[in-house]
Design a protein around this motif. Structure first.
Motif, PDB file in Angstrom:
ATOM      1  N   PRO C  69     -11.987   4.017  33.120  1.00  0.00           N
ATOM      2  CA  PRO C  69     -10.622   3.725  34.191  1.00  0.00           C
ATOM      3  C   PRO C  69      -9.264   3.983  33.109  1.00  0.00           C
ATOM      4  N   GLU C  87      -6.289  13.138  39.963  1.00  0.00           N
ATOM      5  CA  GLU C  87      -7.110  12.148  39.826  1.00  0.00           C
ATOM      6  C   GLU C  87      -8.261  12.375  40.702  1.00  0.00           C
ATOM      7  N   SER C 157       1.973   2.853  45.593  1.00  0.00           N
ATOM      8  CA  SER C 157       1.361   2.869  44.189  1.00  0.00           C
ATOM      9  C   SER C 157       2.295   2.131  43.369  1.00  0.00           C
ATOM     10  N   ASN C 164      -1.501   6.647  38.935  1.00  0.00           N
ATOM     11  CA  ASN C 164      -2.621   5.828  38.743  1.00  0.00           C
ATOM     12  C   ASN C 164      -2.976   4.980  40.020  1.00  0.00           C
ATOM     13  N   TYR C 165      -3.341   5.757  40.889  1.00  0.00           N
ATOM     14  CA  TYR C 165      -3.551   5.206  42.427  1.00  0.00           C
ATOM     15  C   TYR C 165      -5.094   5.278  42.468  1.00  0.00           C
ATOM     16  N   TRP C 167      -8.590   4.834  42.139  1.00  0.00           N
ATOM     17  CA  TRP C 167      -9.314   4.101  41.325  1.00  0.00           C
ATOM     18  C   TRP C 167     -11.014   4.647  41.364  1.00  0.00           C
ATOM     19  N   ALA C 172      -6.020   1.649  43.990  1.00  0.00           N
ATOM     20  CA  ALA C 172      -5.433   0.676  43.281  1.00  0.00           C
ATOM     21  C   ALA C 172      -4.885  -0.269  44.504  1.00  0.00           C
ATOM     22  N   ALA C 173      -4.363  -0.075  45.389  1.00  0.00           N
ATOM     23  CA  ALA C 173      -3.673  -0.883  46.255  1.00  0.00           C
ATOM     24  C   ALA C 173      -3.947  -0.481  47.686  1.00  0.00           C
ATOM     25  N   GLN C 302     -11.482  -0.990  47.972  1.00  0.00           N
ATOM     26  CA  GLN C 302     -12.077  -0.945  46.754  1.00  0.00           C
ATOM     27  C   GLN C 302     -13.486  -1.353  46.773  1.00  0.00           C
TER      28      GLN C 302
END
Ligand code: SF4
Lengths: 178, 158, 383
Positions: C69, C87, C157, C164-165, C167, C172-173, C302
């Protein structure tokens, strides 16, 4: 605004500003800084955004120059690699005094995310040229760029030109006594 | 064509030069070939009807500890099939024939593998460093690489 | 005063030396820190030697030292204009190795984000290409629009540029509640601006004169150099990974692949590469609209994952269609939580290698345009 209304009668009360020559010179210097833009990496993209319509960097009186001879300060935006470092030094030496440097982004400040394993990254541009203002962030927001610019203007405004020796003496005195 | 069929056909043509087929789902399967014959194999793979691998997707160098390795990812625009070739060479004599003349794109990939890993591609027209400065010493992506203390009087470590 | 004499020049007798000129690495129109060594015969370019590596930030070394990660932020910094797209192949590769299916909602958000970022990237590409040709207004228009897109990314993000979004196994959110309306508003705005730009720039006579028939890249050369993205499609090759090798959920959408057709010049010239970008923006808008319609509102973002991500031993090559072309990651896992090797096949790295081939024989001023039409990002060239 009071001042502007009196422009027609410059000798009436309030139409004259008293100040030292140095202050007026510095006032002018601080508001017309031309910069040599040295866009290197991701931070340069933010800098492009900064120059475009939303943030409008030019209202600080700054104009981008492509040559170091005409620049008052240099903006290092991004990662400085070892291959690049010598060029930066050369450019810095070509600039005419008085000159300033703003280092933008963690990479230019200290190596940023590449500080540990970056065998080809210079860990901070201040290892090769003097830096006057550091702007942190990865990448810094355009507002942070503006803040850095204001800091530089402030610095220039308070600079001693003619009283340099005197001021230096004072400073060293304080240092010695402290 | 699946990778098994490609393997069979190559095996027929090149015999001992094709060492083995590694299958390891869900990861990619790959064909291990001898380094000396990589140029001929690649040439066949590009030009023989049925294969027609006209697109070199990626060429990577690897450090395996004792050995070095080069990995070729090929793709065919016409048949939309892929193949992965691997070669392994010893670290003290890392010589692999260049495939630059087959796919021009291999030019920079090979220079990069030379620069970072230290594989020497024989027959490359201009095998010099590409990413690091021309006077850089050592191959940074090798596992035993130590970064220099100074480069041109600039301190390198933090 | 004597008689005036006209000087007659016999041009065939003038001897000229070839001149070697250095462009960059600090040059206002090289799109970053690229150095070109150009050999000129008068004003005609006879040879171009790109020297790269001025932004070599040791991505591959970092990838070996970080856990899976932790590599993602460095991937953002490779092609910093299209972080979301960067990504995607990486996380897809790890997910494939681990055998994870990501939730439906995540797939849709990923696609929408990628397409938004594609628009943002193409906006920069066309804007700077316009700058190279001497048009400043499109730059201002595009950057105005780009800010709206960045605002969405920021809401989702927290960052404007490097997110960094995506994952491994999700996001990430979750997106903010007004996400759908915001995106649709942007799509409307993008279409409006593109129309304006077409009048201002694309079909402008001066622009056509400068870019048509310049820097022609024939399709077979493009394939041999493994070009991809608008550079390949500009040469008339209908190849797009989203259609030819659908990944994620791209097979659910209906869209076209624009290719260069030589409308104003020859197939594969600078104008063609540029128009492909303009038309791709429209296609991205179409994908976004369909995705917004189909996207489920509820659901997790997630997948449950073990604390340490340890893909099985083996290697994998995964590629996805970036705005600039196909970006691939070759990941070798040794069974621990750190990758053995991550090699990135930088799109711009490969696309730039074709520059010496297509810029020979043109004027020096055209070289800058050709470089602009390839649309490179030095972060990805040097990594
Ligand atoms: S500080 Fe961050 S955003 Fe700026 S150049 Fe370095 S990595 Fe890029």
């Amino acid at each position: 605004m009071g001042l502007l209304n009196k422009l027609n009668q410059p000798y009436e009360a309030g139409g004259i500003i008293l100040g030292t020559f140095e202050d007026i010179l510095n006032w002018g210097r601080a508001r017309s800084d031309w910069y040599l833009h040295f866009g290197l990496a991701c931070c340069a993209i933010e800098f492009m955004a900064m120059n475009a319509s939303h943030f409008d960097f030019m209202r600080f009186g700054t104009i981008p120059r492509a040559t170091p001879r005409q620049a008052d300060f240099i903006m290092i935006t991004g990662t400085v690699t070892l291959k690049m470092a010598e060029r930066i030094k050369k450019l810095w030496e070509q600039m005419a005094e008085p000159k300033y440097c703003i280092s933008v982004g963690s990479c230019a400040n200290c190596g940023g995310p590449y500080w540990e394993h970056g065998y080809h990254v210079l860990k901070g541009v201040d290892r090769i040229i003097p830096v006057h203002v550091y702007v942190p962030g990865c990448p810094p927001r355009p507002e942070a760029f503006q803040d850095g610019m204001i800091k530089l203007q402030k610095m220039i405004k308070e600079e001693a030109i003619f009283r340099k020796r005197k001021k230096l003496e004072e400073e060293t005195k304080i240092e010695l006594s402290a | 064509m699946t990778i098994n069929e490609i393997y069979e056909q190559l095996k027929e043509e090149y015999g001992d030069s094709i060492i083995e087929l590694i299958e390891n789902p869900p990861c990619d399967s790959s064909i291990i070939v001898k380094a000396e014959s990589i140029f001929d194999i690649c040439h066949t793979l590009r030009d023989k009807p049925g294969f027609e691998f006209d697109y070199l997707m990626c060429l990577s160098g690897l450090d395996l500890g004792e050995n070095l390795s080069a990995v070729y990812h090929l793709y065919s625009m016409k048949h939309s099939h892929k193949v992965v070739l691997k070669t392994i060479v010893p670290k003290d004599n890392p010589k692999i024939p260049s495939v630059e003349k087959i796919w021009r794109t291999a030019d920079w990939h090979e220079r990069e593998a030379y620069d970072l890993i230290g594989i020497i591609f024989e027959g490359h027209h201009n095998l010099i460093r590409i990413l690091c400065p021309y006077d850089w010493e050592g191959y940074p992506l090798r596992k035993d690489y130590k970064e220099p203390e100074y480069y041109h009087e600039m301190k390198v470590p933090y | 005063m004597g008689e005036k004499k006209r000087i007659e020049l016999d041009y065939s007798k003038i001897e000229s030396d070839r001149m070697r000129l250095n462009v960059g690495p600090q040059h206002p129109s090289t799109h970053g820190v690229l150095r070109l060594e150009v050999e000129l015969d008068g004003e005609i370019v006879t040879e171009v030697v790109p020297h790269i590596g001025y932004l070599h930030r040791c991505f591959e070394k970092h990838a070996e030292k970080m856990t899976y990660p932790q590599v993602i932020p460095y991937i953002d910094r490779m092609d910093y204009v299209t972080s979301m797209n960067n990504e995607l192949p990486y996380v897809m590769a790890i997910e494939k190795m681990l055998g994870i299916e990501v939730p439906e909602k995540v797939q849709y958000i990923r696609v929408i984000m990628c397409e938004l970022n594609r628009i943002a990237s193409h906006q920069i590409a066309v804007a700077t290409f316009g700058l190279d040709a001497g048009a400043f207004t499109p730059f201002l228009y595009f950057f105005r629009d780009r800010e709206y897109i960045l605002a969405i990314f920021e809401k989702a993000s927290g960052a404007r540029l490097l997110f960094n979004y995506f994952w491994i196994g999700g996001l990430a959110a979750d997106v903010h509640p007004t996400f759908k309306e915001d995106v649709l508003a942007i799509v409307k705005q993008v279409r409006k601006t593109n129309k304006e730009i077409e009048d201002l720039l694309i079909y402008n006579k001066i622009f056509i004169e400068r870019t048509a028939n310049v820097g022609i890249l024939p399709p077979d050369v493009a394939i041999n150099y493994a070009c991809s993205g608008p550079v390949l499609r500009g040469s008339g090759v209908k190849f797009d990974l989203r259609k030819n090798e659908p990944y994620s959920i791209y097979d659910r959408f209906d869209f076209d692949i624009p290719v260069g057709m030589g409308e104003v010049g020859t197939v594969g010239d600078c104008w063609d590469r540029n128009i492909v970008r303009m038309r791709e923006m429209e296609q991205s808008c179409r994908i976004i609209e369909q995705a917004i319609e189909q996207m489920p509102n509820e659901g997790d973002v997630q997948e449950k994952l073990p604390k340490k991500i340890k893909p099985p031993k083996g290697d994998i090559y995964m590629r996805a269609e970036n705005p600039k072309g196909d970006l691939g990651f070759y990941i070798v896992s040794n069974g621990t939580d750190k990758p053995e090797r991550v090699k990135a096949r930088g799109t711009s790295f490969v696309n730039l290698s074709v520059l010496p081939e297509i810029s020979k024989g043109y004027m020096f001023a055209d070289l800058i345009l050709i470089l602009g039409s390839i649309d490179i990002v030095l972060g990805e060239v040097d990594r």
